[in-house]
Design a protein around this motif. Structure first.
Motif, short mmCIF file in Angstrom:
data_model
loop_
_atom_site.label_atom_id
_atom_site.label_comp_id
_atom_site.label_asym_id
_atom_site.label_seq_id
_atom_site.Cartn_x
_atom_site.Cartn_y
_atom_site.Cartn_z
N ASN A 52 0.50 -1.28 -0.25
CA ASN A 52 0.51 0.50 0.12
C ASN A 52 1.14 1.11 0.28
O ASN A 52 1.04 1.97 1.17
N LEU A 53 1.02 1.93 -1.20
CA LEU A 53 2.37 2.63 -1.27
C LEU A 53 2.06 3.87 -1.65
O LEU A 53 0.38 4.18 -1.45
N ASP A 54 3.12 4.25 -0.87
CA ASP A 54 2.64 6.45 -0.76
C ASP A 54 2.11 7.24 -2.12
O ASP A 54 3.48 6.36 -3.09
N ARG A 86 -6.08 6.02 2.94
CA ARG A 86 -4.72 5.96 3.32
C ARG A 86 -5.84 5.29 4.54
O ARG A 86 -6.96 4.71 5.28
N PRO A 87 -5.60 4.13 5.41
CA PRO A 87 -6.14 3.01 6.22
C PRO A 87 -6.34 3.98 7.26
O PRO A 87 -7.19 3.86 8.36
N SER A 88 -5.06 4.88 7.60
CA SER A 88 -5.88 6.24 9.42
C SER A 88 -4.92 7.31 8.44
O SER A 88 -4.28 7.57 7.43
N ILE A 94 -9.38 5.42 9.19
CA ILE A 94 -10.77 5.99 8.47
C ILE A 94 -11.59 5.14 9.23
O ILE A 94 -12.99 5.75 9.23
N PHE A 95 -11.98 3.48 9.27
CA PHE A 95 -13.22 3.30 9.38
C PHE A 95 -12.85 2.14 10.48
O PHE A 95 -11.40 1.39 10.36
N ASP A 96 -12.77 1.57 11.92
CA ASP A 96 -12.82 0.85 12.95
C ASP A 96 -13.43 0.33 13.47
O ASP A 96 -14.71 1.35 14.18
N VAL A 115 1.95 17.57 5.62
CA VAL A 115 0.75 17.31 5.07
C VAL A 115 1.37 16.17 5.02
O VAL A 115 2.35 15.47 4.57
N ARG A 116 0.59 14.98 4.51
CA ARG A 116 1.10 13.64 4.48
C ARG A 116 0.02 13.72 2.55
O ARG A 116 -0.48 13.35 2.14
N PRO A 117 0.37 11.89 1.61
CA PRO A 117 0.23 11.93 0.88
C PRO A 117 -0.69 10.70 1.58
O PRO A 117 -1.57 10.73 2.63
N ASN A 118 -1.11 11.07 0.15
CA ASN A 118 -2.06 9.67 -0.48
C ASN A 118 -1.40 8.73 -1.15
O ASN A 118 -0.49 8.12 -0.68
N LYS A 119 -2.71 7.22 -0.97
CA LYS A 119 -1.79 6.27 -1.08
C LYS A 119 -1.95 6.00 -3.17
O LYS A 119 -2.53 7.20 -3.40
#
Length: 496
Positions: free
Chosen positions: A82-84, A279-281, A299-301, A337-341
């Motif tokens: 699951n790469l950025d 992203r997962p989180s 994102i959901f748990d 800032v953070r990237p997408n997958k």
């Protein structure tokens, strides 16, 4: 056979647009479905698609969720499947979701049962007109607006910063309930409410009297449309294709003038590419917790179900920490800032266990990939290879899909369009953007919707440039960081 004759055989009789009305779905291509769906297709086909899209299956990125939401952000090597995406920020995902909710809402077609799209209502207007925000305006949707100032939206708090207006049970009072599915999309909805309200203030400060609602709404819509054309589309389909579509025109999505509609090749498949970018989180904000620390969450748990202040980022709740710090999602130049997958054939594991509250029908399956794949049966969507051939694009054939061999039904060479589009992006563009069939469908529909809307800037005044002030840089442009700054939800305005 000439190219024009070949095109006429595969596009609909309206040369790229068949729909009974703008409030119905339609098709671009007159091509057979990806599988034999006569009498609903064999039961084994639905079983195969469910297997393909199940938790732990070939599409699952198998993120190590036990590592927790923080480590999956700070240690991306934990998710080698699951790469950025270094070319997108995390906000691209949710702006794309916001756009989807502005164009299309299918509340009636059954998953996995062939349905005529021309008979299926689209309960959103197909144009990019922000009806998901404005509803029917202050007269038709008074519950959305401030009773003391109907030119402005209602907005509430109850947390550290703004929140959507809510009923006593926590239900958001908004035009489209899906814009409260997760915390980021509800924050984006709130940002647009504040953006409109600030435009109202600006017009009044310039001496306009009486109701300024319509004038403010046009300004908001045109700046939003500019962001789509000049920021979002270049990110997801590449600037060269955007330029080509604007200068030489569309080839396939070509309905009659003014006849906007949403094609099922777009709605049911190609535009769902955004699910691969999730992203997962996420870090929701930098200082939302009671001790001033950042709020991180999946994102959901499943553990968040029924909690008043869920541990995850689902919507439908109000608490101190449930707001978005936009420096995580868009680049304000502060290093946060953070990237997408990447756009590829792997989907973050939390999306295989959606809460029912995030599904508009409230019905299972709860795996988002399963739902996407079954939608191909609903709409009898052609395979990616068939559409590629119709477009004159060299298709990806079975050797590129060895993982699908186990499911039968010829899926490696007759691949559901959604999965095909993801694989195209992965193999042809390194997961950085869409390519081939996917890029062409997404680009043509977006540009077409704007060109066919008599009220859009691209139709009314294609030489128009933005008029609102920017965060920095020369006038005549406008980006998401400018919108968030003007709405005063940016880090500087909040002192964070």
């Amino acid at each position: 056979m000439t190219p024009a004759e070949a095109l006429a055989k595969v596009t609909t009789s309206q040369a790229g647009g068949l729909a009974l009305a703008p409030d119905r779905f339609g098709r671009i291509f007159n091509l057979p479905a990806f599988a034999d769906l006569q009498n609903g297709g064999p039961p084994s086909l639905q079983t195969a698609l469910r297997e393909m899209g199940k938790l732990g299956g070939v599409i699952d990125a198998k993120d190590p969720l036990q590592e927790g939401p923080i480590r999956l952000i700070t240690n991306p090597e934990l998710s080698p499947n699951n790469l950025d995406n270094s070319t997108h920020t995390a906000g691209t995902t949710f702006f794309g979701q916001f756009l989807d909710h502005d164009m299309t809402f299918d509340q009636t077609s059954p998953l996995g049962r062939p349905t005529a799209p021309e008979q299926s209502p689209n309960t959103r207007t197909p144009g990019l007109d922000l009806d998901s925000v404005y509803g029917q305006g202050p007269t038709g949707s008074p519950q959305l607006y401030n009773p003391a100032d109907p030119d402005k939206f209602r907005l509430e708090s109850g947390g550290l910063f703004e929140d959507l207006p809510r009923t006593s049970t926590g239900t958001a009072i908004i035009s489209d309930p899906r814009n409260d599915e997760n915390l980021i999309i509800s924050g984006l909805q709130a940002a647009f409410l504040l953006f409109h309200n600030r435009v109202v203030d600006l017009l009044r400060s310039q001496g306009q009297t009486g109701s300024v609602f319509n004038a403010a709404r046009q300004i908001v819509r045109w700046h939003y449309q500019w962001i789509i054309v000049h920021e979002f589309l270049p990110q997801v389909i590449g600037q060269p294709l955007v330029t080509e579509l604007l200068t030489t025109g569309r080839r396939y999505y070509r309905p009659a003038a003014g006849q906007q509609f949403i094609p099922v090749e777009f709605q049911g498949a190609a535009y769902r590419f955004g699910h691969s970018m999730v992203r997962p989180s996420y870090r929701a904000n930098l200082a939302g917790n009671a001790d001033g620390t950042p709020f991180f969450g999946f994102i959901f748990d499943p553990a968040g179900q029924g909690q008043a202040d869920p541990v995850d980022l689902r919507g439908g709740a109000r608490a101190r920490r449930r707001f978005i710090g936009w420096q995580t999602f868009f680049d304000f130049g502060d290093g946060n800032v953070r990237p997408n997958k990447r756009i590829d054939s792997k989907i973050s594991s939390p999306l295989f266990q959606l809460p029912l509250s995030a599904i508009s029908s409230g019905d299972p399956p709860i795996s988002l990939p399963q739902r996407n794949l079954l939608r191909h049966m609903t709409w009898s969507i052609p395979s990616g290879q068939t559409i590629a051939q119709a477009m004159g694009i060299s298709p990806l054939w079975a050797q590129e899909f060895p993982e699908l061999q186990q499911f039968g039904h010829g899926l490696p060479s007759n691949t559901p369009l959604w999965y095909y589009v993801l694989k195209e992006a992965e193999l042809m563009a390194g997961g950085q953007r869409l390519a081939g069939v996917g890029a062409r469908i997404v680009g043509e529909v977006f540009i077409g919707l704007l060109q066919l809307d008599s009220a859009s800037y691209l139709s009314t005044n294609p030489r128009w440039t933005p008029t609102l002030p920017r965060r920095s840089g020369p006038a005549g442009d406008f980006r998401m960081i400018d919108l968030l700054t003007f709405a005063r939800v940016d880090p500087t305005s909040r002192g964070q």
